[in-house]
Each structure stands twice: as structure tokens, then as C-alpha cells.
Design an enzyme around this catalytic site. Sequence first.
Site, mmCIF file in Angstrom:
data_model
loop_
_atom_site.group_PDB
_atom_site.id
_atom_site.type_symbol
_atom_site.label_atom_id
_atom_site.label_comp_id
_atom_site.label_asym_id
_atom_site.label_seq_id
_atom_site.Cartn_x
_atom_site.Cartn_y
_atom_site.Cartn_z
ATOM 1 N N GLY A 372 0.671 -1.231 0.033
ATOM 2 C CA GLY A 372 0.053 -0.302 -0.078
ATOM 3 C C GLY A 372 0.714 0.542 -0.293
ATOM 4 O O GLY A 372 0.300 2.030 0.463
ATOM 5 N N LYS A 375 4.389 1.299 -3.837
ATOM 6 C CA LYS A 375 5.207 0.816 -5.398
ATOM 7 C C LYS A 375 5.075 0.427 -6.730
ATOM 8 O O LYS A 375 5.544 0.803 -7.746
ATOM 9 C CB LYS A 375 6.008 -0.820 -4.393
ATOM 10 C CG LYS A 375 6.207 -0.841 -3.004
ATOM 11 C CD LYS A 375 6.691 -2.241 -2.784
ATOM 12 C CE LYS A 375 6.706 -3.480 -2.466
ATOM 13 N NZ LYS A 375 4.167 -1.939 -1.639
ATOM 14 N N THR A 376 3.546 -0.437 -6.639
ATOM 15 C CA THR A 376 3.472 -0.414 -8.160
ATOM 16 C C THR A 376 2.560 0.502 -9.114
ATOM 17 O O THR A 376 2.942 1.057 -10.372
ATOM 18 C CB THR A 376 1.882 -1.637 -7.802
ATOM 19 O OG1 THR A 376 2.298 -2.881 -7.687
ATOM 20 C CG2 THR A 376 1.281 -1.602 -9.321
ATOM 21 N N SER A 692 16.357 -2.896 20.440
ATOM 22 C CA SER A 692 15.841 -1.179 20.565
ATOM 23 C C SER A 692 15.449 -0.678 21.566
ATOM 24 O O SER A 692 15.772 0.011 21.776
ATOM 25 C CB SER A 692 15.769 -0.741 18.517
ATOM 26 O OG SER A 692 14.301 -0.954 19.247
ATOM 27 N N LYS A 735 9.537 5.583 14.248
ATOM 28 C CA LYS A 735 9.351 5.675 15.167
ATOM 29 C C LYS A 735 9.698 7.500 16.171
ATOM 30 O O LYS A 735 8.769 8.045 16.882
ATOM 31 C CB LYS A 735 10.716 5.315 16.069
ATOM 32 C CG LYS A 735 11.136 3.827 16.301
ATOM 33 C CD LYS A 735 12.045 3.442 16.832
ATOM 34 C CE LYS A 735 12.554 2.113 16.160
ATOM 35 N NZ LYS A 735 13.231 1.651 17.333
#
Length: 821
Positions: A372, A375-376, A692, A735
Site C-alpha cells: 500500500g 510501489k506498483t 532497540s 518511531k
Amino acid sequence: MQEKDRTDEMIEIQENEENMIPVVALRGLVAFPHMVIDFEVGRVESRKAVDAALNRDRKIMLIAQRDQTILEPKPRDLYRIGVICEIRQVMRSRDNTRVLVEGVSRAKALRVLAPDDSVAFWRADFKPLPSYSRSTSDPIELQAIINSVKTQYSLNCKLSHRTPREFAEMVLAEEDAKQLFEAIWSNLDMDYHDRQMMLEEANLFLRLTMLYAVLMRENEILKVETELQNGVQMRIDQSQREMYLREQQRMISEELGDNNDSDAASYHKKIEKLNASDEVKEKLRHEAQQLTRMPSGSQEAYVISNYLDVALSLPWGTTTKEKLDITKAAALLDKEHYGLKRVKERVLEAMSVHILQPELTGQIICLVGPPGVGKTSIAQSVAKALGRSYVRVSLGGVRDESEIRGHRKTYVAAMPGRIIEAMRQAKSMNPLILLDEIDKLSNDFKGDPAAALLEVLDSAQNHSFRDHFLEIPFDLSQVMFLTTANNADLIPAPLYDRMDVIEINSYTREEKFHIAKEHLVKKQIKANGLKASQMKLTDGAIYDLIDYYTREAGVRTLERAIASLCRKCAKALLTDDVKKVLYTPESLESAIGPHKYTGDYYSKTDDVGMVNGLAWTSVGGVLMPLEVLTMNGKGEIQVTGSLGEVMKESAKLAISYARANAKKYDINPELFKTKDIHIHAPEGAVPKDGPSAGVTMLTALISALSGIPVRHDIAMTGEITLHGKVLPIGGLVEKSMAAYKNGIRTVLIPEANLPDLADLDETVRDAIHFIPCENVETVLETALIPPHYDTKLEPLHEDDLQMLTLPPMPSPRKRPSKTAQ
């Protein structure tokens, strides 16, 4: 007198078990008195029965099975009427045993015993039966049935063509009824059930009647088979005749020179017009020449015609004119896509290099990111910006190498592979081909499609790509390949090495806002038949849609939510007599329901042992608080909250560092022996893992052991070492967005992550004060509140005064997504 002689030959067996006769159960075979038959002995009990008969008087009883498919019959599976035979010869080999016997007389088995522990073969008590009963038939009726049997047998010999003529003439010349019956019975191919029925019948007239019925039935079957064979042969002859006539017609046309309109001539003309290499043309000429030697309706002609049609439909030497204006291409990409700066820069760089060096080929870009994020759609925009044809090839679930390389043209329903089919659709030698979902390739016994793609994506090889269907080289070097993937780890290493990988992060809150405002709202208003003046979403409504109705990396769910608002607007315009619908944060809940998601749960007061950490998820960043509580005990450590192995190791690191540096932070070392430590990550049902959270755990632990509260208006992320170093982490963009969205304006990050700040949205980067930390001392000095420190009088950073207005945070609610640190 004859009957008496044969009765004298019968064997008399006592009824006790010691004198019972050995029995062999036959499958699909029936013996008859005075006939010589041979059969193969396979069962162990049958071989032992033969051996027992040889050791006694060579007499054995043969009884047929009712069902020949039964391998281990019971006494009830055998007929009761059989034949006493004398063994003439036994031929043994390594694999089987064959027995030659001659029938002596009929017999009825009175008692049949199966093999047991004492006797390992079948045996039976029997009652001798005469081969034929006394004849009471009328001689005229007997002669009539003899003539009828001869007539049907003669017809059977003509229809079957299996009986030698000399033998048939000898049988038809036989006048004795018994000899006639036995001659035909022994040489006619009939079902063993029919043979058993005749064996059980002793009356000669009735036996001949049964034989007559069987002959009639077999003759009817043979007649039908003959008719079918004649019909098939007639069709074959007709087909051969038509082929002969067509061949004559072709020869006449060649002599007259009247073949310009033939298919082969048409193919030759097209081949000569191709802008292809001599090797390609020679191959196609050869196929077209073969077509002239074949009947037009044959399967071979269809295969060659299909092959030539596919080969000639390819864009040999045809290219589209490229748009090489960098400024216009950049404007088009910015217009159709918000953000994606790295992708746009990489495409513009490729265009620039192509302008300076047109002969340079082999640039393959792989876009890696969650679903979503565009990319396409970016591939379509790139093709439009370059002026190239665009073709999408979906690779999800492909597991057959032939899907890439094609099938041999001689196979039934053969076709070229997806790459050649894409070139047919593009109709140019320089299209942009999108290989979608390249990480979803799989393999099985049919081959590895990923291995077939190696040649396609290798610039050193794809100038002469050979599809199995074409069998001729095809140039793919001018093709611009774009590939997409959700997970780069699933891409095979040889393929990954051939591609320039660009990672696309999940959209931040601000990026989603701009995409929705500038693209999605306009798109859905038009798609739902509305006008821009009929529906409006305020900025606050868009932010609420992002924060409270969607939680995703891309914008697909956001677009569906906007589409839902458009549909409700369309209904309101038609039913409520309104001319315009305005959606605000206050009206969203009544339009599409209550909030689906709420803000992240985090510490909002300065508490001891509670720290706001930052975590990355597949749908963006989140705030993840960590809590540490100490209690009287024996120094035990408990870690809860569905933590993975890496996070548990981070907890151990934090405890070891705290114990080693206890005096530095005024912690009594005895506390580690007299206090139990409980470390917990809220939302325990959500799995969490990653390194992390190390600085977060250490800060909460030091705070709990020293009693010093932690500032609630900061968040932190970073991995720690045993010596207190802070190591870099991933997902800083997501983040940071999570901290910004929840109103936190100070974030502690590893010093090695400072270059990543360049990827942040400008709004987020200006609003948050990032404190780089090389070691945990900087973290603890910043996060822990010293004695007599008034947070209200000493703000942490002046940039905190420039906070953006955010929607009010509702009460905490369980988050359904999986969290990874």
C-alpha cells in the site's frame, strides 16, 4: 459299455482326512474331462497340493473360484463341481511353476478343507460324477441343436478371424455330439462362468443348448465390433483420400504458379519485412517452408502456424520514442506521487545517464516496502514520465519455470513465457516491465522460476534471451525492468545481487495527510460521481481518519474510508435534499461509526520505573512504555509482556549493567539479593521483539532501583552493550513520527543514527528535539529527574514551544498489530 469303462477309471477316495484328495483353486480357468490343460501355480498352498499329488498317485482335483479377483479364497468361494485330473508334467523355474494335467472325470466336492497347521494345502472329500448323463433326448432334437451349433460356430470363425481354417473345417465335419461339444468348448474364447455352468450340466442336449446361446451372444458382440471397426476405417480412408487430393491440388498450384495467396506465401512476406537478425529470419523461413509440405487441416500445420503467428507478433526492432526531458519528468512524478524522494531521484538519475550514454543498459530497480505504499503505481508513473510502454507481470505464486521460459511448441496448448508475452503486449523493444511481487516466487518439481529470471535480469545475458517456445534469441537489453517486493529477505540471493534495491518506508502521518488531501480525496470524489463543491473534508477530519480509523503502512484503508464518506455524501445529496456535505472531526463518528483505533498508551506523569520507549511495527511506529517494579524477595527477575528472545537478552544486559554500576547511581548492591525485579511491557497479548528497547529497559531499571522518577515528556530508543555503549537501530522515521503524533517533542536516539534524520519529514524534524547518545550516561542524565528539579520551570528544549496542535487523545485501547522493536 463306454460309461462303465470310464466309471472304472474313477478314483475312489475314503472319507477320512488321510485319503482326501489335494485341491487346486483355479482363477478364471475351468478344466473338463478328457482335456489337456496347463496352468501356472503361484500360491504356496497350490504348489504344495501339486507336490502332495506327485508323492501319492498324481491325482489332483481342480475347482474354479467363483470370483477370480479373490487372492486368498475361503471354502465358500469355490464351486462344488470340479474335475479330477492326472498330472502329466511339472515344469519348474526360479520364478514360477507350470503344471500340465489331463482331465479324468467330473466330481462333486462334498467337503472342502482349507490349509491349516497340520496340512498346508487344500483338500476335499468328493463324489465321482459321470462325464455325461444317460441321453434321453430325441435324436431329431439332438441333430437340430448340432446343426444350429455348427452354424453359429461357422459364423464365429468368420467374424473373429482367430480360428485356423483347417481346424474349423474339421470341427464342422464332426457328427458325434460329444466330440463336437468338446472340440468347440475347448477352443472357444468364453467367460469362465459359462464354462463352469456347462461343466455342472451333465445332459448333453442341454450342454449343446448352452453352447449355442453363448455362441449367439459372442457373435452379436463381434458383429458390433466389426461395424465399429469398419466405420473407423472408413473415416481413416476418407481422411487419407482428402490428404491425397489436397496434395495433388498443391502440386497443381505450384506448377501453375498460383500459390501467392497461400498461408506459407503470406508468412514468407511477413518474414522478409521483419527488422530481425539473419538467424531469426532463417529459423522462421524454415518453419514456413515446412508448412507448405503439410495438409492444412493437420495438427502439425496448426502447431507451426501458431508458432509463426506468435513469432511475427513480437516487436522485432520496433521501439517507442522516449521522453528525455528531466524537468518535465520530475514535475510529472511530483504531481502523481507525494514523497518517495529516493525513488524519484533514482529514476531521474537513470534518465540522466541514459541521455549522456544511450547505449548503457541493464538498470534494474527493486522497490521494497510494505503493502500500500505505492510501489506498483510508481512504476506506471515512471513509464509515463519516460514515454515507454508499461506492462505488469505478476509473479505471486509462480512456481513453474515454464511460466518464465515458456513451453516447447510441440506440447499441447503450448505458449510462450510471461516475459515474451509481456513483450507482445508492449509492442516495443524498450518498454518498462514491472515484475510485481518478486519475493512471492516459489519452486517445486517443475523447476525454479527464480533461476529462469537470472538470465532475464542479467544485462550481460538478456540481449539473447531464449524462450523455449520461440527457440530463437530475443533482445531484452533495451527493456527497463522494475521489480517490487514486500520482504527483501525472501528474494533469492542471485536475483538480489542483480538489482538496485530501494527501500520504501511506511508513510508517516504527515505524508498520509498530504496524499489524502492532494490525491485520494480528489480521486474518490470523481470515482463516485461527485463534484468538488459537493463534498469537503477538513484537515482535522483527514487527521482523524488517519489516527482513529486506519492503522497501516500505506494508504489503501485510508482510501477506502474516504470512498465510504463519498458514498454517504452521494446518498445524502439524493435523499436529504442537501447541496453540500462537510465532514469535520465532530461529524465523522456519526458518518462512519466510532473510532476503531486510539492513541498509544504511554506514561503521562513523571513516575519511578516507567519509561516511554519507541517501537517499529509493520503499520508504522508506536510508543511502547516499559515498567519496572521492585519488591521484597530473593533477587529473582521476572520478564513479562510477550517478549521475544532478543528483548529478554536486552533485559539481562540492563540488569548486568545496573549491578556493575550500582554505586554510580546510589543503588545499594544488596538490593539485587533482597529485591525481586519485575520488568513488564504493557499490551501483553501483542508479541514484541528486537534489541532497540535496551536503553528503555536500563532507564526504567535504574529509576526503579534508585527511586528517581523518569521524565514523561521524552521518549527513547537504542540498543545497549554491557559496557554502556548505545548502538544504532532501525525504523527511526516511523518511531519519530509516533513521538510527534503523541505530543512528545524530545527523543533520545543513538548518535550513529544522526544521518537518518535527513529522511524525516521536515515538519517532524523541526518539531522534535533529537538528543544523540553515545553511551547510557547521556541517556540517564537526560531522562532521570535530579532531586529538586522542577520540570515546569525548566523545559527540556526551547523547540517544545513550537508544538503543533494535535487532536485530543482518547482513552487507551488494545492495539491489534504485532509490535517489533
